[in-house]
Design a protein around this motif. Structure first.
Motif, PDB file in Angstrom:
ATOM      1  N   LYS A  24       0.843  -1.200   0.000  1.00  7.02           N
ATOM      2  CA  LYS A  24       0.000   0.000   0.000  1.00  7.02           C
ATOM      3  C   LYS A  24       0.881   1.254   0.000  1.00  7.02           C
ATOM      4  CE  LYS A  24      -3.949   0.787   0.812  1.00  7.02           C
ATOM      5  NZ  LYS A  24      -5.001   1.318  -0.093  1.00  7.02           N
ATOM      6  N   GLN A  25       1.927   1.234   0.808  1.00  6.51           N
ATOM      7  CA  GLN A  25       2.847   2.375   0.863  1.00  6.51           C
ATOM      8  C   GLN A  25       3.518   2.619  -0.488  1.00  6.51           C
ATOM      9  OE1 GLN A  25       5.552   1.308   3.994  1.00  6.51           O
ATOM     10  NE2 GLN A  25       4.022   1.571   5.620  1.00  6.51           N
ATOM     11  N   GLU A  26       3.712   1.554  -1.251  1.00  7.81           N
ATOM     12  CA  GLU A  26       4.371   1.675  -2.551  1.00  7.81           C
ATOM     13  C   GLU A  26       3.385   1.949  -3.682  1.00  7.81           C
ATOM     14  OE1 GLU A  26       7.485   1.913  -2.916  1.00  7.81           O
ATOM     15  OE2 GLU A  26       8.192   1.250  -0.950  1.00  7.81           O
ATOM     16  N   GLY A  27       2.120   2.198  -3.341  1.00  7.31           N
ATOM     17  CA  GLY A  27       1.148   2.611  -4.336  1.00  7.31           C
ATOM     18  C   GLY A  27       0.320   1.522  -4.975  1.00  7.31           C
ATOM     19  N   PHE A  28       0.338   0.332  -4.426  1.00  7.23           N
ATOM     20  CA  PHE A  28      -0.466  -0.764  -4.952  1.00  7.23           C
ATOM     21  C   PHE A  28      -1.920  -0.667  -4.485  1.00  7.23           C
ATOM     22  CE2 PHE A  28       3.638  -2.562  -5.640  1.00  7.23           C
ATOM     23  CZ  PHE A  28       3.512  -3.638  -6.505  1.00  7.23           C
ATOM     24  N   PHE A  29      -2.841  -1.149  -5.306  1.00  5.93           N
ATOM     25  CA  PHE A  29      -4.125  -1.614  -4.829  1.00  5.93           C
ATOM     26  C   PHE A  29      -3.854  -2.997  -4.238  1.00  5.93           C
ATOM     27  CE2 PHE A  29      -6.780   0.888  -8.134  1.00  5.93           C
ATOM     28  CZ  PHE A  29      -6.910   1.943  -7.252  1.00  5.93           C
ATOM     29  N   VAL A  30      -4.385  -3.267  -3.052  1.00  5.75           N
ATOM     30  CA  VAL A  30      -4.099  -4.541  -2.393  1.00  5.75           C
ATOM     31  C   VAL A  30      -5.395  -5.294  -2.096  1.00  5.75           C
ATOM     32  CG1 VAL A  30      -3.093  -5.654  -0.366  1.00  5.75           C
ATOM     33  CG2 VAL A  30      -1.969  -3.657  -1.375  1.00  5.75           C
ATOM     34  N   ALA A  31      -5.448  -6.534  -2.574  1.00  5.21           N
ATOM     35  CA  ALA A  31      -6.521  -7.455  -2.219  1.00  5.21           C
ATOM     36  C   ALA A  31      -5.929  -8.525  -1.312  1.00  5.21           C
ATOM     37  CB  ALA A  31      -7.120  -8.095  -3.467  1.00  5.21           C
ATOM     38  N   VAL A  32      -6.672  -8.895  -0.290  1.00  3.87           N
ATOM     39  CA  VAL A  32      -6.201  -9.929   0.634  1.00  3.87           C
ATOM     40  C   VAL A  32      -7.285 -10.990   0.785  1.00  3.87           C
ATOM     41  CG1 VAL A  32      -4.731  -8.306   1.883  1.00  3.87           C
ATOM     42  CG2 VAL A  32      -7.057  -8.718   2.695  1.00  3.87           C
ATOM     43  N   ALA A  33      -6.848 -12.188   1.142  1.00  2.00           N
ATOM     44  CA  ALA A  33      -7.800 -13.286   1.322  1.00  2.00           C
ATOM     45  C   ALA A  33      -7.440 -14.102   2.546  1.00  2.00           C
ATOM     46  CB  ALA A  33      -7.813 -14.189   0.086  1.00  2.00           C
ATOM     47  N   SER A  34      -8.477 -14.472   3.284  1.00  5.07           N
ATOM     48  CA  SER A  34      -8.338 -15.420   4.387  1.00  5.07           C
ATOM     49  C   SER A  34      -9.734 -15.953   4.686  1.00  5.07           C
ATOM     50  CB  SER A  34      -7.737 -14.753   5.626  1.00  5.07           C
ATOM     51  OG  SER A  34      -8.682 -13.907   6.256  1.00  5.07           O
ATOM     52  N   GLU A  68     -11.642 -13.391  -9.912  1.00  9.05           N
ATOM     53  CA  GLU A  68     -12.691 -12.633 -10.608  1.00  9.05           C
ATOM     54  C   GLU A  68     -13.106 -11.409  -9.792  1.00  9.05           C
ATOM     55  OE1 GLU A  68     -15.854 -15.357 -11.304  1.00  9.05           O
ATOM     56  OE2 GLU A  68     -14.746 -16.515 -12.819  1.00  9.05           O
ATOM     57  N   THR A  69     -13.214 -11.581  -8.483  1.00 11.93           N
ATOM     58  CA  THR A  69     -13.569 -10.454  -7.605  1.00 11.93           C
ATOM     59  C   THR A  69     -12.531  -9.342  -7.703  1.00 11.93           C
ATOM     60  OG1 THR A  69     -14.772 -11.885  -6.059  1.00 11.93           O
ATOM     61  CG2 THR A  69     -13.993  -9.770  -5.217  1.00 11.93           C
ATOM     62  N   ILE A  70     -11.278  -9.702  -7.748  1.00  8.63           N
ATOM     63  CA  ILE A  70     -10.222  -8.692  -7.861  1.00  8.63           C
ATOM     64  C   ILE A  70     -10.379  -7.892  -9.148  1.00  8.63           C
ATOM     65  CG2 ILE A  70      -7.727  -8.355  -8.158  1.00  8.63           C
ATOM     66  CD1 ILE A  70      -7.374 -10.818  -6.316  1.00  8.63           C
ATOM     67  N   GLU A  71     -10.632  -8.579 -10.255  1.00 10.45           N
ATOM     68  CA  GLU A  71     -10.798  -7.868 -11.527  1.00 10.45           C
ATOM     69  C   GLU A  71     -12.022  -6.956 -11.486  1.00 10.45           C
ATOM     70  OE1 GLU A  71      -9.831  -9.235 -15.273  1.00 10.45           O
ATOM     71  OE2 GLU A  71      -8.912 -11.116 -14.627  1.00 10.45           O
ATOM     72  N   GLU A  72     -13.099  -7.431 -10.889  1.00  7.36           N
ATOM     73  CA  GLU A  72     -14.318  -6.626 -10.813  1.00  7.36           C
ATOM     74  C   GLU A  72     -14.137  -5.412  -9.899  1.00  7.36           C
ATOM     75  OE1 GLU A  72     -17.153  -9.434  -9.424  1.00  7.36           O
ATOM     76  OE2 GLU A  72     -17.265 -10.532 -11.319  1.00  7.36           O
ATOM     77  N   GLU A  73     -13.487  -5.612  -8.757  1.00  5.05           N
ATOM     78  CA  GLU A  73     -13.364  -4.549  -7.757  1.00  5.05           C
ATOM     79  C   GLU A  73     -12.218  -3.571  -8.039  1.00  5.05           C
ATOM     80  OE1 GLU A  73     -15.206  -3.943  -4.970  1.00  5.05           O
ATOM     81  OE2 GLU A  73     -16.591  -5.618  -5.202  1.00  5.05           O
ATOM     82  N   LEU A  74     -11.134  -4.074  -8.606  1.00  4.29           N
ATOM     83  CA  LEU A  74      -9.936  -3.255  -8.741  1.00  4.29           C
ATOM     84  C   LEU A  74      -9.547  -2.971 -10.192  1.00  4.29           C
ATOM     85  CD1 LEU A  74      -7.782  -4.787  -5.858  1.00  4.29           C
ATOM     86  CD2 LEU A  74      -9.196  -2.728  -5.817  1.00  4.29           C
TER      87      LEU A  74
END
Length: 238
Positions: A24-34, A68-74
């Motif tokens: 995040k600090q380096e400018g990424f969009f971040v998706a996480v899963a658990s 698929e969720t990552i592509e839709e959301e981000l």
């Protein structure tokens, strides 16, 4: 142009959270899963991720829908995917009786730690191909959080050990096949100054090393060992 996207499979308060904060600090969009993550970060962890996806890696058929969720959301596939999942069931008989481990527990530990990562790597690789069409020079990296178990005897952790060997094999094969065409695959982990296992890996060191690996221009050695602080460990180090 949209920011790069990272996907951390196995988000938690240690390595997963540290890697998320760094990216995040380096400018990424971040998706996480658990298995228990919230769909959107709250105030306490708003600096860690943009999208949270509930995912149980004992159910690898759900991996596709996570991508698929990552592509839709981000807005696109991730260019950096980190696999930070493992399962451990100790053999009741300890070091002297590794086969006392229940077979179902052995299967589960092996799958979650190793073989089910194949599905994550497969979807990551497909996304890398898509990114190559859009941004031919963008880094594309899969990093598996490893340890020494593929080369270190720990009989009481047979399921975890076999799983890590599978995971390392997936990475080695992928690095050999896809490294020459611009994708990068790494099995990366912290070791002691003498090259042995560490009891408590340093999350911040992992985060910094993973970002550095992602920014490298070419596939390097797939088995990446480093010491606390981030210096690469070589076999001649003492």
């Amino acid at each position: 142009m949209r920011p790069p996207i990272a996907f951390i499979v196995g988000y938690g308060p240690g390595i997963g959270a540290a890697v998320a904060r760094k990216l995040k600090q380096e400018g990424f969009f971040v998706a996480v899963a658990s298995r228990s993550v919230k769909p959107h970060a709250d105030v306490a962890n708003s600096n860690e991720y943009d999208v949270g996806i509930k995912l149980d890696m004992s159910k690898p058929d759900d991996v596709g829908s996570a991508f698929e969720t990552i592509e839709e959301e981000l807005g696109g596939p991730p260019s950096l995917v980190v696999y930070n999942v493992a399962a451990f069931t100790g053999a009741p008989g300890g070091r002297d009786d590794p086969l006392s481990l229940d077979f179902k527990a052995f299967q589960s530990d092996t799958a979650v730690t190793g073989s089910n990562a194949f599905q994550v790597a497969k979807y990551a690789n497909a996304g890398f191909d898509q990114l190559a069409e859009e941004l031919s020079d963008a880094p594309r990296t899969f990093i598996a959080v490893g340890n020494l178990l593929p080369w270190y005897n720990m009989p009481q952790a047979l399921g975890l050990s076999v799983g890590k060997r599978i995971l390392a094999n997936i990475v080695e094969a992928s690095a050999s096949a896809y490294g020459p065409v611009g994708k990068r695959f790494y099995y990366a982990y912290e070791v002691s100054n003498k090259g042995g296992p560490v009891r408590t890996p340093d999350p911040v060191t992992h985060a910094n090393v993973f970002y550095r690996l992602h920014k490298e221009k070419e596939q390097g050695r797939w088995d990446v060992r480093f010491v606390k602080g981030g210096k690469a460990w070589e076999s001649g180090d003492k």
